[in-house]
Write an enzyme that holds these catalytic residues in place. Structure first.
Site, PDB file in Angstrom:
ATOM      1  N   ASP A  83       0.865  -1.177   0.000  1.00 38.29           N
ATOM      2  CA  ASP A  83       0.000   0.000   0.000  1.00 38.29           C
ATOM      3  C   ASP A  83       0.900   1.225   0.000  1.00 38.29           C
ATOM      4  O   ASP A  83       1.827   1.323   0.819  1.00 38.29           O
ATOM      5  CB  ASP A  83      -0.897  -0.020   1.247  1.00 38.29           C
ATOM      6  CG  ASP A  83      -2.081   0.943   1.123  1.00 38.29           C
ATOM      7  OD1 ASP A  83      -1.932   2.001   0.478  1.00 38.29           O
ATOM      8  OD2 ASP A  83      -3.144   0.635   1.666  1.00 38.29           O
ATOM      9  N   ILE A  84       0.647   2.153  -0.944  1.00 37.40           N
ATOM     10  CA  ILE A  84       1.468   3.368  -0.971  1.00 37.40           C
ATOM     11  C   ILE A  84       1.239   4.181   0.300  1.00 37.40           C
ATOM     12  O   ILE A  84       2.121   4.909   0.756  1.00 37.40           O
ATOM     13  CB  ILE A  84       1.193   4.179  -2.252  1.00 37.40           C
ATOM     14  CG1 ILE A  84       2.274   5.227  -2.446  1.00 37.40           C
ATOM     15  CG2 ILE A  84      -0.191   4.792  -2.244  1.00 37.40           C
ATOM     16  CD1 ILE A  84       2.231   5.891  -3.810  1.00 37.40           C
ATOM     17  N   HIS A 102      -6.261  -5.740   3.446  1.00 38.28           N
ATOM     18  CA  HIS A 102      -5.075  -5.126   4.049  1.00 38.28           C
ATOM     19  C   HIS A 102      -4.417  -6.112   5.017  1.00 38.28           C
ATOM     20  O   HIS A 102      -5.096  -6.725   5.834  1.00 38.28           O
ATOM     21  CB  HIS A 102      -5.460  -3.892   4.875  1.00 38.28           C
ATOM     22  CG  HIS A 102      -6.053  -2.767   4.100  1.00 38.28           C
ATOM     23  ND1 HIS A 102      -5.307  -1.689   3.667  1.00 38.28           N
ATOM     24  CD2 HIS A 102      -7.325  -2.536   3.682  1.00 38.28           C
ATOM     25  CE1 HIS A 102      -6.112  -0.837   3.025  1.00 38.28           C
ATOM     26  NE2 HIS A 102      -7.338  -1.322   3.024  1.00 38.28           N
ATOM     27  N   HIS A 113      -9.959  -5.707  -1.917  1.00 37.51           N
ATOM     28  CA  HIS A 113      -8.588  -5.909  -1.448  1.00 37.51           C
ATOM     29  C   HIS A 113      -8.587  -6.105   0.054  1.00 37.51           C
ATOM     30  O   HIS A 113      -9.458  -5.626   0.765  1.00 37.51           O
ATOM     31  CB  HIS A 113      -7.685  -4.722  -1.825  1.00 37.51           C
ATOM     32  CG  HIS A 113      -8.159  -3.392  -1.332  1.00 37.51           C
ATOM     33  ND1 HIS A 113      -9.196  -2.705  -1.924  1.00 37.51           N
ATOM     34  CD2 HIS A 113      -7.744  -2.608  -0.306  1.00 37.51           C
ATOM     35  CE1 HIS A 113      -9.392  -1.562  -1.293  1.00 37.51           C
ATOM     36  NE2 HIS A 113      -8.522  -1.472  -0.303  1.00 37.51           N
ATOM     37  N   GLN A 145     -13.770   2.030   2.558  1.00 35.72           N
ATOM     38  CA  GLN A 145     -13.160   1.543   1.309  1.00 35.72           C
ATOM     39  C   GLN A 145     -12.857   2.724   0.401  1.00 35.72           C
ATOM     40  O   GLN A 145     -13.756   3.499   0.078  1.00 35.72           O
ATOM     41  CB  GLN A 145     -14.099   0.562   0.597  1.00 35.72           C
ATOM     42  CG  GLN A 145     -13.457  -0.066  -0.642  1.00 35.72           C
ATOM     43  CD  GLN A 145     -14.348  -1.130  -1.296  1.00 35.72           C
ATOM     44  OE1 GLN A 145     -15.546  -1.175  -1.041  1.00 35.72           O
ATOM     45  NE2 GLN A 145     -13.745  -1.968  -2.125  1.00 35.72           N
ATOM     46  N   ASN A 186     -12.302  -3.661   3.805  1.00 38.16           N
ATOM     47  CA  ASN A 186     -13.370  -2.657   3.885  1.00 38.16           C
ATOM     48  C   ASN A 186     -14.283  -2.757   2.671  1.00 38.16           C
ATOM     49  O   ASN A 186     -13.800  -2.819   1.540  1.00 38.16           O
ATOM     50  CB  ASN A 186     -12.757  -1.253   3.919  1.00 38.16           C
ATOM     51  CG  ASN A 186     -11.805  -1.064   5.095  1.00 38.16           C
ATOM     52  OD1 ASN A 186     -11.988  -1.663   6.145  1.00 38.16           O
ATOM     53  ND2 ASN A 186     -10.780  -0.244   4.904  1.00 38.16           N
TER      54      ASN A 186
END
Lengths: 139, 139
Positions: free
Chosen positions: B30-31, B101, B99, B93, B86
């Site tokens: 994740d950026i 996490h 996706h 979300q 989420n």
């Protein structure tokens, strides 16, 4: 496990409010209803953390979440939901028996803090990815 | 989906820092590194929410989380981790492509708010369980 509160609920030794039971897993309402309709999806097998589940049990919990989420949305008229699964006390795990929270959410309900924003630089991302890949390759 | 940012990352049209790719799913950092080592496990197929995944894809994401968590713990020296998924803007979300996490956690890191305590009464639990079971039976 003898003194595990979720094992006791699964064995029927202390009460639980179940919506589903099968050979591998159960679904019951969290007595701490963080939001109305908050479910716990728990494996029958007693392990503490997600990565200790065998693949079949991990898959089963994931499928149950997919199967039951629409019913929770329908029954609670929620706008969305979180799946949350905490591993270890540092991550907020309170009962050391693996379980997946399904938490209904409503727009601006303020229930759930979410995660902080912390934009990472490309170098950091590359270094972290390398460290994780290296760790994976030695397992 | 053409304009989905995760589809673009998966197709290689915008950069992503991957640690894993297979036929069904990818894992990239994740950026927004909520914590160092924060991974996103995403299906290749574009659906928005968990319950829209077919069972095989849902299972696969769950297995990937189990397979990669030990490497994240090892690489980051974390004390635990959260799996968080989420569904819908109400649930936080941000990208409407399903996706999961994987967020490393350290004791007292303060990263993650957790869920509020709201102890429920037996009557409420029973009524909620009944409403959810009824909704499930009509699906």
């Amino acid at each position: 496990m003898e003194n595990c509160i979720f094992c006791k609920i699964i064995r029927g030794e202390i009460p639980g409010t179940f919506v589903h039971e099968d050979k591998q897993a159960v679904i019951f309402l969290d007595i701490n209803q963080a939001a109305k309709g908050h479910l716990l999806i728990a494996s029958r097998v007693h392990v503490e953390q997600w990565h200790e589940l065998d693949e079949d049990n991990a898959s089963h919990l994931a499928r149950l979440a997919a199967q039951w989420a629409p019913a929770v949305l329908d029954a609670t008229k929620a706008d969305g939901y979180n799946l949350l699964q905490n591993n270890g006390p540092a991550a907020g795990q309170e009962v050391p028996h693996v379980h997946l929270h399904l938490i209904p959410r409503w727009t601006r309900d303020g229930y759930f803090g979410g995660v902080p924003d912390r934009m990472a630089q490309p170098d950091e991302l590359r270094e972290t990815a390398m460290a994780i890949s290296e760790a994976k390759s030695t397992q």
